[in-house]
Write an enzyme that holds these catalytic residues in place. Sequence first.
Site, PDB file in Angstrom:
ATOM      1  N   LYS A   1      64.003  66.635  36.168  1.00  0.00           N
ATOM      2  CA  LYS A   1      63.223  67.375  35.171  1.00  0.00           C
ATOM      3  C   LYS A   1      63.507  66.828  33.776  1.00  0.00           C
ATOM      4  O   LYS A   1      62.594  66.671  32.962  1.00  0.00           O
ATOM      5  CB  LYS A   1      63.565  68.872  35.248  1.00  0.00           C
TER       6      LYS A   1
ATOM      7  N   GLN B   1      67.744  77.311  37.032  1.00  0.00           N
ATOM      8  CA  GLN B   1      67.762  76.540  38.280  1.00  0.00           C
ATOM      9  C   GLN B   1      68.401  77.379  39.399  1.00  0.00           C
ATOM     10  O   GLN B   1      69.488  77.911  39.228  1.00  0.00           O
ATOM     11  CB  GLN B   1      68.566  75.245  38.052  1.00  0.00           C
TER      12      GLN B   1
ATOM     13  N   ASP C   1      58.299  78.827  35.134  1.00  0.00           N
ATOM     14  CA  ASP C   1      58.342  78.781  36.601  1.00  0.00           C
ATOM     15  C   ASP C   1      57.396  79.815  37.222  1.00  0.00           C
ATOM     16  O   ASP C   1      57.182  79.817  38.427  1.00  0.00           O
ATOM     17  CB  ASP C   1      59.773  79.086  37.079  1.00  0.00           C
TER      18      ASP C   1
END
Length: 282
Positions: A52, A96, A119
């Site tokens: 990322k 994460q 997300d």
Amino acid sequence: MATIIDGKALAKKIRLELKEKVKDLNNKNIYPKLAVIMVGDDKASQVYVKNKSKACNEIGIDFEEFLLPSNTNMETLLNLIEVLNNREDISGILLQSPIPEPLNIREAFNKISYKKDVDGFHPINVGKLAIGEECFVSCTPLGVIKILDEYNIPIDGKNAVIIGRSNIVGKPLSQCLLNRNATITVCHSKTKNLEMICKNADILIAAVGRQKFVTENMVKDGAVVIDVGINRNEQGKLVGDVDFENVEKKASYITPVPGGVGPMTVAMLMNNVIEAATRQKN
Ligand code: NAD
């Protein structure tokens, strides 16, 4: 023989388009920035976060990493999220997963401002997706829709079958496809007659996490087969959920693993960060 969907090439094309978008935003003094929180030292997570960060770098998105030790308590994690929610320079926040027990990941996701929830896991974004309002959609489902669109694969009126009902893939993908007028069946571990249901699919999507789960007898001639699964086979090679060699002969389109849905997921995260920065300035 199916057309093999090149997710890697498609993701590269999208990243180039996004790079141009970032330049335009920079000219308007908008600087998209992603904050990534990682708790503990999960090896797979470290690889994902590195990917990322690399993608951000390439596109021109600022990136800041927050590494917390595995013995971090909930209060510290929530406090950090609160600080990032309030920081004007940060457009998107990503926590994460997984995070170590006994930390509660749902509570942490819920704490992220829905305006920075790139997300698409916050209940407000999940709800907005369900009623078809502008929101952040989780990156893997968004990547699947983008693949279908870029390959001009019609969704409207098609029978779509999704195997897997997780909150990050199966459920949001079912909403995305429904919003695009597909008729949806979502299958899961308790589903009866799976083979028969799958055989009816114009678009078959596998998100189970078991290699060779989708076999040729489950696929209709000419179906579009999208493989979300990521597994390691006995040789340690990365494989999906679909028995690729045999299903490829029946499908009209198929995504490989690796090089299918995976690269699109990261590209869609970049897309969401840019979108967040744009919306926050408007
Ligand atoms: P999950 O474990 O949360 O969900 C798996 C789903 O499969 C469940 O809903 C379960 O009901 C269903 N299932 C299990 N056994 C079944 C059976 N016998 N019959 C029918 N359904 C069954 O997994 P997830 O997070 O949704 O991920 C699914 C796969 O996709 C994993 O391999 C994961 O690594 C991969 N993944 C890939 C990406 C990507 O970017 N390519 C992103 C997220 C997840």
